[in-house]
Design a protein around this motif. Structure first.
Motif, PDB file in Angstrom:
ATOM      1  N   THR A  31     -27.112 -93.692  18.075  1.00  0.00           N
ATOM      2  CA  THR A  31     -26.297 -92.489  17.855  1.00  0.00           C
ATOM      3  C   THR A  31     -25.216 -92.885  16.847  1.00  0.00           C
ATOM      4  O   THR A  31     -24.599 -93.947  16.973  1.00  0.00           O
ATOM      5  CB  THR A  31     -25.648 -92.032  19.177  1.00  0.00           C
ATOM      6  OG1 THR A  31     -26.676 -91.724  20.122  1.00  0.00           O
ATOM      7  CG2 THR A  31     -24.801 -90.796  18.971  1.00  0.00           C
ATOM      8  N   VAL A  32     -24.997 -92.014  15.871  1.00  0.00           N
ATOM      9  CA  VAL A  32     -24.161 -92.392  14.722  1.00  0.00           C
ATOM     10  C   VAL A  32     -22.682 -92.577  15.073  1.00  0.00           C
ATOM     11  O   VAL A  32     -22.215 -92.127  16.125  1.00  0.00           O
ATOM     12  CB  VAL A  32     -24.293 -91.362  13.577  1.00  0.00           C
ATOM     13  CG1 VAL A  32     -25.698 -91.343  13.021  1.00  0.00           C
ATOM     14  CG2 VAL A  32     -23.854 -89.977  14.032  1.00  0.00           C
ATOM     15  N   LYS A  33     -21.978 -93.157  14.141  1.00  0.00           N
ATOM     16  CA  LYS A  33     -20.543 -93.459  14.283  1.00  0.00           C
ATOM     17  C   LYS A  33     -19.744 -92.223  14.738  1.00  0.00           C
ATOM     18  O   LYS A  33     -19.936 -91.132  14.212  1.00  0.00           O
ATOM     19  CB  LYS A  33     -19.992 -93.942  12.928  1.00  0.00           C
ATOM     20  CG  LYS A  33     -18.566 -94.443  12.991  1.00  0.00           C
ATOM     21  CD  LYS A  33     -18.053 -94.868  11.636  1.00  0.00           C
ATOM     22  CE  LYS A  33     -17.613 -93.673  10.821  1.00  0.00           C
ATOM     23  NZ  LYS A  33     -17.034 -94.000   9.525  1.00  0.00           N
ATOM     24  N   GLY A  34     -18.872 -92.437  15.715  1.00  0.00           N
ATOM     25  CA  GLY A  34     -17.998 -91.363  16.186  1.00  0.00           C
ATOM     26  C   GLY A  34     -18.608 -90.496  17.268  1.00  0.00           C
ATOM     27  O   GLY A  34     -17.951 -89.622  17.824  1.00  0.00           O
ATOM     28  N   ASP A  35     -19.872 -90.750  17.597  1.00  0.00           N
ATOM     29  CA  ASP A  35     -20.600 -89.873  18.517  1.00  0.00           C
ATOM     30  C   ASP A  35     -21.054 -90.657  19.756  1.00  0.00           C
ATOM     31  O   ASP A  35     -21.684 -91.710  19.634  1.00  0.00           O
ATOM     32  CB  ASP A  35     -21.827 -89.315  17.775  1.00  0.00           C
ATOM     33  CG  ASP A  35     -22.349 -88.038  18.401  1.00  0.00           C
ATOM     34  OD1 ASP A  35     -22.352 -87.942  19.644  1.00  0.00           O
ATOM     35  OD2 ASP A  35     -22.754 -87.138  17.652  1.00  0.00           O
ATOM     36  N   LEU A  36     -20.701 -90.107  20.933  1.00  0.00           N
ATOM     37  CA  LEU A  36     -21.005 -90.826  22.179  1.00  0.00           C
ATOM     38  C   LEU A  36     -22.174 -90.213  22.950  1.00  0.00           C
ATOM     39  O   LEU A  36     -22.506 -90.657  24.044  1.00  0.00           O
ATOM     40  CB  LEU A  36     -19.760 -90.830  23.081  1.00  0.00           C
ATOM     41  CG  LEU A  36     -18.510 -91.458  22.459  1.00  0.00           C
ATOM     42  CD1 LEU A  36     -17.312 -91.325  23.389  1.00  0.00           C
ATOM     43  CD2 LEU A  36     -18.756 -92.932  22.126  1.00  0.00           C
ATOM     44  N   HIS A  37     -22.775 -89.167  22.411  1.00  0.00           N
ATOM     45  CA  HIS A  37     -23.882 -88.503  23.120  1.00  0.00           C
ATOM     46  C   HIS A  37     -25.139 -89.371  23.068  1.00  0.00           C
ATOM     47  O   HIS A  37     -25.561 -89.750  21.978  1.00  0.00           O
ATOM     48  CB  HIS A  37     -24.174 -87.147  22.489  1.00  0.00           C
ATOM     49  CG  HIS A  37     -23.040 -86.172  22.603  1.00  0.00           C
ATOM     50  ND1 HIS A  37     -22.006 -86.155  21.715  1.00  0.00           N
ATOM     51  CD2 HIS A  37     -22.778 -85.207  23.514  1.00  0.00           C
ATOM     52  CE1 HIS A  37     -21.150 -85.191  22.059  1.00  0.00           C
ATOM     53  NE2 HIS A  37     -21.591 -84.604  23.159  1.00  0.00           N
TER      54      HIS A  37
END
Ligand code: B1M
Length: 211
Positions: free
Chosen positions: A95-101
């Motif tokens: 999951t990309v940078k800044g995203d916790l999903h």
């Protein structure tokens, strides 16, 4: 007879024990794991998102719903990841940078594994440099990025830029997915494939490696 609505309601209520019990019972009743997922669990977590979106749910309620979802997915994991297929290829996903999903990403990983892929999971909030390091080190055919926030879709572009700067872009096929991502956007930003759900992610991964 499996009560999918009840299963979804257990997710909405954040009832992890209930969601696990119903998931187990459904598997014992020989319900297909994909049906348990997409007819029971996913509608439950999506409803939680809708309630959050219109201000009827707050973050703590969303969090407990997500925990119930992850707990039920643990029961499904061995079923979805089981495979008799010889290795289809190697894939690295995050999951990309800044995203916790990570619920959607984890489903994609289970389904890829169930279809013979060897998958390395980089987790959540993955910096472009860490995607680059994984591509440089491993012998992967596919790099998958999951983005669930409109704000973090930009991190996909940043990752592509970093791959190009490191001379790694042409070494690997890129696949992207996540609720706000569209096929048109994916094409525009320069990834090779887009999956609207986990089943499509598997067929896209297969198609990309055939090319
Ligand atoms: Co968040 N969240 N959340 N959240 N959350 C959304 C995404 C949101 C739409 C809810 C809403 O407002 N209605 C909204 C985003 C709005 C926007 O950007 N436009 C939102 C928000 C705002 C936030 C926070 C900012 C809230 C806050 O703090 N105020 C915060 C951000 C944190 C961060 O990331 N930095 C936040 C936090 C959280 C929780 C931690 C509470 C929790 C995540 C827990 C976890 O993942 N472990 C959470 C959840 C659960 C959701 C919703 C309700 C559900 C997401 C989900 O799991 N869906 C979500 C609402 C929604 O999506 N309708 C929401 C089920 C899953 C099966 O679907 O992830 O789409 P999905 O994955 C699918 C496909 O998209 C595809 O296949 C999957 C399986 O079919 N797919 C791929 C996914 N990745 C793929 C990769 C591929 C291919 C296909 O190739 C590589």
């Amino acid at each position: 007879m499996v009560d999918f609505a009840r299963l979804g309601q257990n997710i909405l209520d954040g009832n992890a024990a209930g969601a696990k019990e119903l998931t187990r019972a459904a598997l014992e009743a020989k319900v297909a794991p994909q049906d348990i997922l997409y007819k029971g669990l996913v509608p439950g977590i999506r409803k939680a998102g809708d309630l959050f979106g219109c201000g009827q749910f707050f973050l703590p309620e969303l969090l407990v719903a997500a925990k119930a979802m992850s707990a039920a997915m643990e029961i499904l994991e061995p079923e979805l990841s089981r495979t008799n297929v010889p290795s289809a290829g190697k894939c690295v996903i995050g999951t990309v940078k800044g995203d916790l999903h990570d619920i959607g990403k984890n489903i994609v990983i289970m389904m890829l594994r169930g279809n013979g892929w060897q998958v390395t999971d980089l987790g959540v909030d993955v910096e472009p440099k860490d995607f680059c390091a994984a591509v440089a080190k491993g012998n992967f055919q596919i790099l998958g990025m999951s983005a669930l926030l409109t704000t973090t879709m930009a991190s996909v572009g940043e990752t592509i830029k970093a791959l190009k700067a490191a001379g790694l872009r042409d070494r690997i096929k890129l696949m992207v997915g996540g609720a706000p991502v569209t096929r048109e956007w994916a094409e525009k930003i320069g990834v090779d494939g887009y999956g609207s759900d986990a089943a499509e992610a598997v067929s896209v991964a297969e198609a990309l490696t055939r090319k």
